[in-house]
Scaffold this motif. Structure first.
Motif, PDB file in Angstrom:
ATOM      1  N   PRO A  77       0.803  -1.212   0.000  1.00 10.31           N
ATOM      2  CA  PRO A  77       0.000   0.000   0.000  1.00 10.31           C
ATOM      3  C   PRO A  77       0.834   1.259   0.000  1.00 10.31           C
ATOM      4  CG  PRO A  77       0.028  -1.010   2.165  1.00 10.31           C
ATOM      5  CD  PRO A  77       0.689  -1.977   1.236  1.00 10.31           C
ATOM      6  N   MET A  78       0.413   2.243  -0.776  1.00 16.20           N
ATOM      7  CA  MET A  78       0.788   3.650  -0.767  1.00 16.20           C
ATOM      8  C   MET A  78       2.196   3.976  -1.182  1.00 16.20           C
ATOM      9  SD  MET A  78       1.070   4.897   3.162  1.00 16.20           S
ATOM     10  CE  MET A  78       2.240   6.180   3.389  1.00 16.20           C
ATOM     11  N   PHE A  79       3.091   2.989  -1.314  1.00  8.89           N
ATOM     12  CA  PHE A  79       4.452   3.438  -1.506  1.00  8.89           C
ATOM     13  C   PHE A  79       5.215   2.817  -2.653  1.00  8.89           C
ATOM     14  CE2 PHE A  79       5.651  -0.459   0.426  1.00  8.89           C
ATOM     15  CZ  PHE A  79       4.792  -0.640   1.475  1.00  8.89           C
ATOM     16  N   VAL A  80       4.698   1.807  -3.331  1.00  8.95           N
ATOM     17  CA  VAL A  80       5.511   1.144  -4.331  1.00  8.95           C
ATOM     18  C   VAL A  80       4.923   1.280  -5.714  1.00  8.95           C
ATOM     19  CG1 VAL A  80       6.336  -1.094  -5.133  1.00  8.95           C
ATOM     20  CG2 VAL A  80       6.632  -0.454  -2.791  1.00  8.95           C
ATOM     21  N   LYS A  81       5.760   1.700  -6.669  1.00  9.50           N
ATOM     22  CA  LYS A  81       5.366   1.765  -8.059  1.00  9.50           C
ATOM     23  C   LYS A  81       5.917   0.541  -8.772  1.00  9.50           C
ATOM     24  CE  LYS A  81       7.863   5.148  -7.930  1.00  9.50           C
ATOM     25  NZ  LYS A  81       8.848   6.096  -8.393  1.00  9.50           N
ATOM     26  N   ALA A 106       0.892  12.269   9.209  1.00 11.61           N
ATOM     27  CA  ALA A 106       1.992  13.163   9.605  1.00 11.61           C
ATOM     28  C   ALA A 106       3.366  12.619   9.270  1.00 11.61           C
ATOM     29  CB  ALA A 106       1.897  13.455  11.098  1.00 11.61           C
ATOM     30  N   THR A 107       3.597  11.338   9.542  1.00 14.41           N
ATOM     31  CA  THR A 107       4.926  10.764   9.318  1.00 14.41           C
ATOM     32  C   THR A 107       4.784   9.296   8.945  1.00 14.41           C
ATOM     33  OG1 THR A 107       5.341   9.904  11.566  1.00 14.41           O
ATOM     34  CG2 THR A 107       5.842  12.226  11.178  1.00 14.41           C
ATOM     35  N   TRP A 108       5.767   8.806   8.212  1.00 17.44           N
ATOM     36  CA  TRP A 108       5.877   7.364   7.992  1.00 17.44           C
ATOM     37  C   TRP A 108       7.241   7.057   7.381  1.00 17.44           C
ATOM     38  CZ3 TRP A 108       3.199  10.470   4.540  1.00 17.44           C
ATOM     39  CH2 TRP A 108       3.484  10.343   3.194  1.00 17.44           C
ATOM     40  N   PRO A 109       7.732   5.843   7.562  1.00 16.03           N
ATOM     41  CA  PRO A 109       9.000   5.447   6.939  1.00 16.03           C
ATOM     42  C   PRO A 109       8.749   4.985   5.515  1.00 16.03           C
ATOM     43  CG  PRO A 109       8.181   3.670   8.329  1.00 16.03           C
ATOM     44  CD  PRO A 109       7.192   4.791   8.461  1.00 16.03           C
ATOM     45  N   ASP A 110       9.650   5.346   4.605  1.00 11.67           N
ATOM     46  CA  ASP A 110       9.454   4.940   3.214  1.00 11.67           C
ATOM     47  C   ASP A 110      10.757   5.095   2.443  1.00 11.67           C
ATOM     48  OD1 ASP A 110       7.991   4.031   0.986  1.00 11.67           O
ATOM     49  OD2 ASP A 110       6.253   5.214   1.597  1.00 11.67           O
ATOM     50  N   GLY A 111      10.729   4.634   1.196  1.00 16.20           N
ATOM     51  CA  GLY A 111      11.899   4.698   0.336  1.00 16.20           C
ATOM     52  C   GLY A 111      11.803   5.827  -0.671  1.00 16.20           C
ATOM     53  N   PRO A 112      12.880   6.087  -1.405  1.00 15.64           N
ATOM     54  CA  PRO A 112      12.910   7.226  -2.322  1.00 15.64           C
ATOM     55  C   PRO A 112      11.966   7.070  -3.508  1.00 15.64           C
ATOM     56  CG  PRO A 112      14.864   5.851  -2.607  1.00 15.64           C
ATOM     57  CD  PRO A 112      14.160   5.342  -1.393  1.00 15.64           C
ATOM     58  N   TRP A 113      11.493   5.846  -3.746  1.00 16.38           N
ATOM     59  CA  TRP A 113      10.594   5.609  -4.878  1.00 16.38           C
ATOM     60  C   TRP A 113       9.282   6.388  -4.772  1.00 16.38           C
ATOM     61  CZ3 TRP A 113      12.504   1.530  -1.806  1.00 16.38           C
ATOM     62  CH2 TRP A 113      11.696   1.174  -0.727  1.00 16.38           C
TER      63      TRP A 113
END
Length: 477
Positions: A5-9, A317-324
């Motif tokens: 969810p929400m973070f990977v293309k 407000a915040t979450w951990p994620d990658g540059p993608w």
């Protein structure tokens, strides 16, 4: 394919259904497709997508499940041929990239062929069930000349005889030099004292945050885990959530383990013992790390609701994620809260002992039954060109592994690429997962059992014991 969810293309390879197929079963993937191209044969023989990974401990296929062989599945981006039909040499290039990543990569392939008219490239982006199909292709002697893989695949792929080593003399002749790359990522191109890959990029975890939410609450950007927890507790109110765990809700998916590994490293915890024979995470420190993960999740998203669109609409407000995520969350045309969003280095347990998970897309040369020296030379020329032009690859939201390309991307005028500096700043203390032939089997079992603990399906202690037992069983063979 269930994407996180929400973070990977990027299409996440199915590591949930890790069925070992026999040579006979692998060859059956190609038996009904004689007379078509290798890429077409692969696509026609694709198996069903994995079961929904949206619940903790998602179902794992039973031994002997041959559902991979049944119905075809789609590939997100159709195979494309670039270059002249009269080109002297033709190579094939497979990746796991889809969406923006696949499009950017194909644009680079097109440019390569324009500048190198003697080489044509058949490009297959976003290949679903990538691991199984690459293994099938090496068995059936139809492997591509170049594949883009994650560094975590090197050990498992070498163990299955899917990759061939790249000799130092070949690299030198091709103009590929270790000193041109970040030294940490270059180290993880090797397995058992042999080189198998050339790195394209580095991606790690940072903290994505909403500047407006923090400012409205008179809060500074947190730099430690304790500060992060306090920020999350303060801002979680009304329709605003303070935090969500990377990958949560995806079940037995390898990518959730990326964040777990990052936090374990901060607590001084290893995933696998140094000799590679047993799990090493079920320790007091390993338990403490997951307790912190559960605490911040409970304070920032107490009902564990989906946050798929909340980050883009200014409600997370915040979450951990990658540059993608850069091309989605920092682009005003894609996210209404883009101008309020920023990224900072991942907060740390101890600022004097920093650690963060890291990973890399890397070019590999799949094993060929009948090696063609001209195709191999063309493949290495292709890899060097891609590396030299990887500042353009940064536009997909990746930090180039090549030093000159990284400098070019980070020091340009593109405001979205400027955001990559948060991730690039962590390179001095990035930690890569250990090279191990069973790593792809190990990661989903850790993810499923830790996620179950975070979602109150069992205690943290029970979850880590379950994970330890399952991992030890895998490592014991």
């Amino acid at each position: 394919m269930c994407a996180p969810p929400m973070f990977v293309k990027e299409v996440i390879v199915d590591s949930q259904r890790r069925t070992n197929l026999s040579r006979r079963q692998m060859l059956r993937l190609f038996a009904t497709t004689a007379g078509v191209t290798a890429a077409g044969a692969i696509l026609a023989a694709c198996g069903n997508p994995p079961e929904d990974a949206g619940t903790a401990g998602g179902a794992t296929a039973a031994a002997g499940d041959n559902s991979l062989l049944n119905a075809p599945t789609a590939t997100p981006i159709a195979p494309q041929s670039f270059g002249s039909s009269s080109a002297k040499t033709k190579i094939r290039f497979w990746t796991i990239l889809s969406s923006v990543d696949g499009t950017v990569m194909n644009n680079l392939v097109r440019k390569f062929c324009e500048e190198n008219p003697d080489i044509a490239v058949e490009s297959l982006q976003g290949l679903t069930d990538f691991n199984q199909k690459l293994q099938a292709s090496t068995i059936s002697n139809t492997a591509p000349e170049v594949a883009l893989i994650r560094h975590t695949y090197i050990g498992p792929f070498v163990d299955k005889n899917m990759l061939g080593p790249i000799e130092a003399s070949e690299l030198t002749s091709a103009g590929i030099n270790a000193e041109d790359y970040d030294p940490t990522v270059w180290k993880f191109t090797q397995y058992k004292d042999k080189q198998y890959t050339v790195p394209l990029d580095i991606h790690c975890m940072a903290m994505v945050y909403n500047k407006k939410i923090l400012a409205d609450n008179n809060l500074q950007v947190p730099t430690t885990l304790d500060e992060w927890t306090k920020v999350v507790e303060t801002v979680t109110k009304g329709d605003v959530l303070g935090y969500n765990t990377f990958g949560i809700g995806s079940g037995a998916a390898e990518y959730m383990t990326w964040y777990i590994f990052a936090i374990w490293q901060q607590f001084g915890v290893s995933m696998i013992s140094e000799d590679g024979t047993k799990a090493a995470f079920n320790t007091p420190e390993g338990v403490a790390a997951i307790k912190w993960m559960k605490e911040i999740q409970s304070k920032g998203n107490p009902k564990n609701v989906s946050t798929a669109d909340l980050g883009r609409t200014g409600k997370l407000a915040t979450w951990p994620d990658g540059p993608w995520i850069s091309t989605l969350y920092f682009d005003p045309s894609q996210a209404e809260s883009a101008n309020d969003m920023d990224a900072a280095p991942l907060p740390q347990k101890d600022l004097n002992k920093k650690a963060v998970w890291g990973q890399s897309h890397q070019f590999a040369l799949p094993r060929q039954a009948n090696p063609d020296p001209e195709k191999r030379a063309a493949a290495l020329k292709f890899i060097l060109w891609m590396s030299e032009h990887s500042a353009d690859w940064a536009k997909a939201g990746q930090v180039p592994a090549r030093n000159s390309a990284r400098d070019e991307a980070l020091n340009g005028s593109d405001p979205i690429l400027q955001k990559l500096k948060a991730w690039a700043s962590e390179l001095p203390y990035v930690s890569f997962m250990p090279a191990h032939p069973m790593l792809l089997e190990v990661m989903p079992r850790i993810a499923a059992n830790v996620e179950g603990a975070l979602l109150d399906q069992w205690s943290i202690e029970e979850g880590l014991k379950k994970a330890e037992d399952e991992v030890n069983q895998i490592l014991a063979g």
